[in-house]
Enzyme design. Structure first.
Site, PDB file in Angstrom:
ATOM      1  N   GLY A  54       0.833  -1.202   0.000  1.00 49.58           N
ATOM      2  CA  GLY A  54       0.000   0.000   0.000  1.00 49.58           C
ATOM      3  C   GLY A  54       0.865   1.248   0.000  1.00 49.58           C
ATOM      4  CB  CYS A  80       5.314  -4.114   0.360  1.00 51.37           C
ATOM      5  SG  CYS A  80       6.146  -2.528   0.082  1.00 51.37           S
ATOM      6  CE1 TYR A  81       0.997   1.179   5.406  1.00 52.72           C
ATOM      7  CE2 TYR A  81      -0.723  -0.497   5.369  1.00 52.72           C
ATOM      8  CZ  TYR A  81      -0.231   0.707   5.841  1.00 52.72           C
ATOM      9  OH  TYR A  81      -0.979   1.448   6.737  1.00 52.72           O
ATOM     10  CG  HIS A 168       5.562  -5.713  -4.459  1.00 56.97           C
ATOM     11  ND1 HIS A 168       4.282  -5.610  -3.969  1.00 56.97           N
ATOM     12  CD2 HIS A 168       6.204  -4.566  -4.093  1.00 56.97           C
ATOM     13  CE1 HIS A 168       4.131  -4.451  -3.353  1.00 56.97           C
ATOM     14  NE2 HIS A 168       5.294  -3.802  -3.398  1.00 56.97           N
ATOM     15  CD  GLU A 170       2.684  -8.563  -5.250  1.00 58.11           C
ATOM     16  OE1 GLU A 170       2.305  -7.430  -4.904  1.00 58.11           O
ATOM     17  OE2 GLU A 170       3.510  -9.235  -4.606  1.00 58.11           O
ATOM     18  CG  ASP A 226     -16.870 -11.146 -20.284  1.00 59.56           C
ATOM     19  OD1 ASP A 226     -16.002 -12.043 -20.349  1.00 59.56           O
ATOM     20  OD2 ASP A 226     -16.617  -9.938 -20.389  1.00 59.56           O
ATOM     21  CE  LYS A 373     -12.721 -10.694 -21.203  1.00 59.79           C
ATOM     22  NZ  LYS A 373     -14.098 -10.492 -21.701  1.00 59.79           N
TER      23      LYS A 373
END
Length: 517
Positions: A54, A80-81, A168, A170, A226, A373
């Site tokens: 964050g 992180c945060y 990070h 990710e 979708d 998606k």
């Protein structure tokens, strides 16, 4: 679901990528705000909890934080945060200084937990994005990694399943980040990798059937993947009590209506009603140039059309229509508002999320609301939909209204349809359609000087956009072969009246979004 990971969003630009990485490991995850109560979290029964990064400082005023009691509910991964929050509530200290942004090198000091499979002293490249760091770990925690600049990059509790990293894992720029996340999922949380398209379908078919009961359902069909997948999923749950309504808004691509009707009736065999509402939409949009206002008007008009169509369905079929199915996806929800009220900002209001008409009579069924998606496409394949349907490029619900920048006019729509048709035709002819995640043309509200046949022109500009992506949350512009791009440009200028210039968009997401409006 046997395992699920709760992600608490403290406002990081990468939070959605955490959810992606967890789901790619076949473990279900959801993003929620850190304001969720401890009681709510316990009832949600997470297999593990991830605290995102964050933009705030934990020692600032009125910043999002967590309770120390949260750390007792399930195994914790702080990123992180999130690491700084864990340290703050556990008695550690976070300080400013020694900023690290971008690539950094981290040395592994404890090859266990998150770093299982690494070796002591091994260095790894990571992506950092912080101006604060923990300089004093809380009591009972040990340092597991440290960056080349001396900053503590990882900590873990000596006895409890609490693990943190300052970088990070990710993002793709942390090459072994997936290993770190999977170590948390499987070695720390002992999660079961059982979240598959088949399991998703089974669970949601039962939920939808129970919720709908004996009522009738309508589905707003756009022709895209979708709404088609949402319709197929609901049809499996309620059968002939579902009627799909395809609205010709006057904002469709060239021959879109005919293609949708043909493909849908041929492959899905679900009752389909087509409503011609082009004049209604264009009249409502007359003179409107603000993108958010366009989306709001389109969302409200859709509901008006659906309500009228539902009345016709009731007159013909008997039971009342109580439910409206929409193909809303997770990126729609994330961009329209912070996930479930978190600190992330609104990017744009999707017509089917924040643009719905207040006081509408329908109850919404949005079975794909928590899917990205590519996950929707996999569910569609599992449902037996043809590849020509599940592999189509995304097309926005508001249609060409958000690809004509500024006020929407019939001449602008006509020029855009012709340019877009040429663009997609050439992409297919070059064999590039499946390499590109989404491609489309944009009509710009500017005119430029040109020369044709030795005469001066002062005409409009078409912008071309093509991106590669997996889920629409991040995207890179597609590097066309120059000869293909040149051929597209030449054809558009020669074949579309009123166009004398073509430009190509080389912006990635972020900082740009995929659509221009």
């Amino acid at each position: 679901m046997s395992s699920r990971i709760l992600i608490l969003d403290f406002g990081s630009q990468f939070t959605q990528l955490i959810a992606r990485r967890v789901r790619e490991a076949r473990v279900y995850s959801e993003i929620h705000p850190p304001t969720r109560s401890l009681e709510w979290v316990r009832e949600w029964r997470p297999t593990g909890i991830i605290l995102s990064g964050g933009p705030n400082s934990v020692y600032g005023d009125n910043v999002p934080t967590a309770s120390a009691e949260l750390l007792d509910i399930a195994p914790i991964l702080g990123i992180c945060y999130g690491m700084q929050v864990v340290a703050q509530v556990s008695g550690g200290r976070t300080v400013p200084g020694k900023r690290e942004y971008g690539r950094a090198e981290v040395g592994v000091l404890d090859p266990s937990g998150l770093f299982h499979g690494f070796t002591t002293g091994e260095r790894m490249t990571v992506w950092a994005s912080h101006g604060d760091h923990v300089d004093q770990p809380p009591p009972g925690f040990r340092v597991t990694a440290r960056s080349d600049s001396g900053i503590i990059s990882g900590i873990r509790h000596e006895h409890r399943p609490i693990h943190c990293v300052l970088f990070h894992p990710e993002v793709a720029h942390t090459p072994r980040g997936v290993e770190v996340i999977e170590n948390f999922l499987f070695d720390v949380c002992h999660a079961d990798p059982s979240w598959t398209p088949g399991a998703f379908i089974e669970e949601h078919v039962d939920e939808i059937a129970e919720r709908v009961g004996s009522s009738r359902v309508i589905c707003g069909l756009s022709g895209g993947v979708d709404s088609a997948v949402a319709a197929a999923l609901v049809y499996r749950a309620v059968g002939e009590r579902l009627t799909c309504i395809f609205v010709d808004t006057g904002l469709l691509r060239s021959h879109e209506r005919e293609q949708v009707e043909r493909t849908f009736r041929q492959h899905l065999r679900i009752p389909l009603v087509t409503v011609d509402a082009g004049e209604r939409f264009l009249s409502a949009l007359d003179g409107i140039d603000d993108p958010e206002e366009k989306r709001r008007i389109i969302g409200h008009t859709f509901i008006d059309v659906f309500e009228a169509a539902a009345a016709d369905v009731e007159r013909q079929a008997g039971p009342p229509v109580e439910f409206l199915v929409q193909g809303t996806l997770y990126p729609d929800v994330i961009e329209s508002a912070a996930p479930s009220g978190g600190p992330s900002v609104t990017i744009k209001t999707h017509h089917n999320v924040g643009g719905l008409k207040p006081g509408m009579t329908f109850k919404l069924i949005e079975p794909l609301r928590e899917l990205f998606k590519d996950e929707v496409r996999n569910v569609g394949r599992e449902l037996g939909l043809p590849e020509e349907m599940v592999g189509r490029h995304p097309f926005p619900g508001p249609g060409l209204a958000i690809r004509v920048l500024g006020a929407v006019t019939p001449p602008a729509l006509e020029a855009l349809r012709l340019a877009d048709a040429i663009y997609l035709e050439e992409i297919r002819e070059a064999g590039l359609y499946t390499e590109i995640w989404q491609a489309f043309a944009v009509f710009l509200p500017v005119r430029s000087v040109g020369v044709m046949g030795d005469g001066r022109t002062y005409d409009n500009v078409i912008a071309l956009r093509a991106v590669t992506s997996s889920d629409g949350m991040t995207a890179d512009w597609y590097a066309f072969p120059h000869d293909v791009l040149a051929r597209i440009s030449t054809r558009i200028i020669n074949e579309v009246p009123g166009i004398n210039r073509v430009v190509y968009d080389v912006s990635s997401k972020p900082p740009a979004t995929i659509e221009w409006e």
